[in-house]
Scaffold this active site. Structure first.
Site, short mmCIF file in Angstrom:
data_model
loop_
_atom_site.label_atom_id
_atom_site.label_comp_id
_atom_site.label_asym_id
_atom_site.label_seq_id
_atom_site.Cartn_x
_atom_site.Cartn_y
_atom_site.Cartn_z
N LEU A 1 -7.86 -22.52 -16.40
CA LEU A 1 -9.05 -21.77 -16.04
C LEU A 1 -8.59 -20.58 -15.21
CD1 LEU A 1 -11.82 -24.31 -14.87
CD2 LEU A 1 -11.76 -23.01 -17.00
N ASP A 2 -9.24 -19.43 -15.36
CA ASP A 2 -8.94 -18.31 -14.49
C ASP A 2 -9.15 -18.71 -13.04
OD1 ASP A 2 -8.46 -16.72 -16.67
OD2 ASP A 2 -10.36 -15.63 -16.56
N ARG A 3 -8.39 -18.10 -12.17
CA ARG A 3 -8.51 -18.40 -10.74
C ARG A 3 -9.95 -18.19 -10.24
NH1 ARG A 3 -4.66 -15.64 -6.07
NH2 ARG A 3 -5.50 -16.80 -4.30
#
Length: 344
Positions: free
Chosen positions: A155-157
């Site tokens: 997942l993106d940060r």
């Protein structure tokens, strides 16, 4: 384990620390399908993750004599060229003695095979690219008795929500196969600028990854005949239209809360597809409306409004159908609740 061909001599063990000589690694059957970054981090013992990502981005790592990306998956028989790597004693000591603080995260589901957590926004899933540690390093510290904890996907940060972590190698392979074969159903909640048109339900637009001059990764929509185009498919459904709070109405007259399902798992896919359609995600610091973002912070929205909400999959061992949900974080629930609902 991989086979190493190098100067110095061949070895079948991970290098710790890596020698200052070119290495050629031949990927074995057991490692087939693993992401390149994870493969190298496992093999190059003692090399900081930041350095692993740096040599990949710079093009110094080659697969079968061609360039390769961190999220590309290796296959059995691939030959990887690794450039000379020198580490100071201090860097070696730091790399071999992780300092990630122990931290557990809210558990949505857990059994002997895998667990699903609700990842907060602002936390990377793993160390690297300027981040010392992430979710997986902190969980390993918090659960020292665990024999295996491995990320199934990313997942993106800046994105919150469901993140799967395998506890068995068999479960890891089975789950990664489902993601790779697009057998999972991944649905996100996103709040975007403007009134999303009901007729726009399918976004079938190829994407291309590229690097900015400072080395930061970006993605853009390209023509289908672009040499590096990756087919990307996103489905969109409007849940609710909302009136912006006081102070923002001069900049935008409507927000749209969307249910977004991705059929392909490309980097930044949702963010780029929605922005390209003219409806940026609120708080997106890469593809969003930066002036609006500054005003949103003053209004109480201090993060990107993108949340991995629902995941449909098969249990990796029993093959039973499952549906997991991660509730919208409290700060996002409260922000939505503070706005007036508009007719759909």
């Amino acid at each position: 384990m991989c086979v190493l061909t190098a100067e110095p001599p061949l070895t079948s063990e991970p290098v710790s620390p890596a020698p200052a000589a070119v290495q050629h690694l031949i990927v074995d059957e057991e490692s087939s399908g693993q992401r390149l970054d994870n493969y190298l981090i496992r093999i190059l013992k003692g090399v900081p993750k930041t350095h692993v990502y740096r040599i990949i981005r710079s093009g110094e790592v080659r697969r079968n004599k061609g360039r390769v990306s961190a999220d590309d998956r290796v296959a059995a028989g691939d030959v990887l060229r690794i450039p000379p790597i020198r580490l100071s004693e201090r860097a070696q000591d730091k790399a071999l003695n992780p300092t990630a603080p122990a931290r557990d995260f809210p558990v949505v589901f857990e059994d002997d095979a895998f667990l699903a957590i609700a990842k907060p926004a602002g936390v990377a899933v793993h160390g690297g690219s300027g981040v010392s540690f992430g979710v997986i390093e902190q969980m390993r510290q918090a659960r020292p008795q665990a024999k295996l904890l491995e990320l199934v996907h990313r997942l993106d940060r800046e994105t919150s929500g469901l993140l799967l972590i395998a506890k068995k190698k068999q479960a890891l392979r089975a789950l990664q196969d489902q993601f790779r074969e697009r057998e999972t159903g991944k649905t996100y909640l996103a709040l975007v600028k403007g009134s999303w048109p009901d007729r726009l339900k399918v976004l079938d637009q190829p994407l291309h990854k590229y690097l900015l001059p400072d080395g930061e990764r970006r993605v853009k929509v390209v023509a289908p005949d672009h040499p590096d185009a990756m087919r990307s498919l996103t489905l969109v459904k409007v849940i609710q239209r909302l009136a912006p709070p006081d102070g923002l109405q001069s900049m935008v007259d409507t927000f749209s809360l969307l249910e977004v399902t991705i059929k392909t798992g490309r980097t930044h896919q949702i963010r780029v597809h929605l922005a390209n359609a003219g409806h940026v995600i609120l708080g997106d610091d890469k593809y969003g409306d930066f002036e609006l973002n500054r005003q949103l912070i003053r209004s109480g929205l201090k993060r990107m409004f993108l949340h991995a909400w629902r995941l449909r999959l098969r249990h990796p061992l029993s093959n039973e159908s499952m549906e997991l949900h991660a509730q919208l974080p409290q700060e996002l629930q409260e922000w939505v609740a503070s706005m007036q609902r508009l007719p759909n």
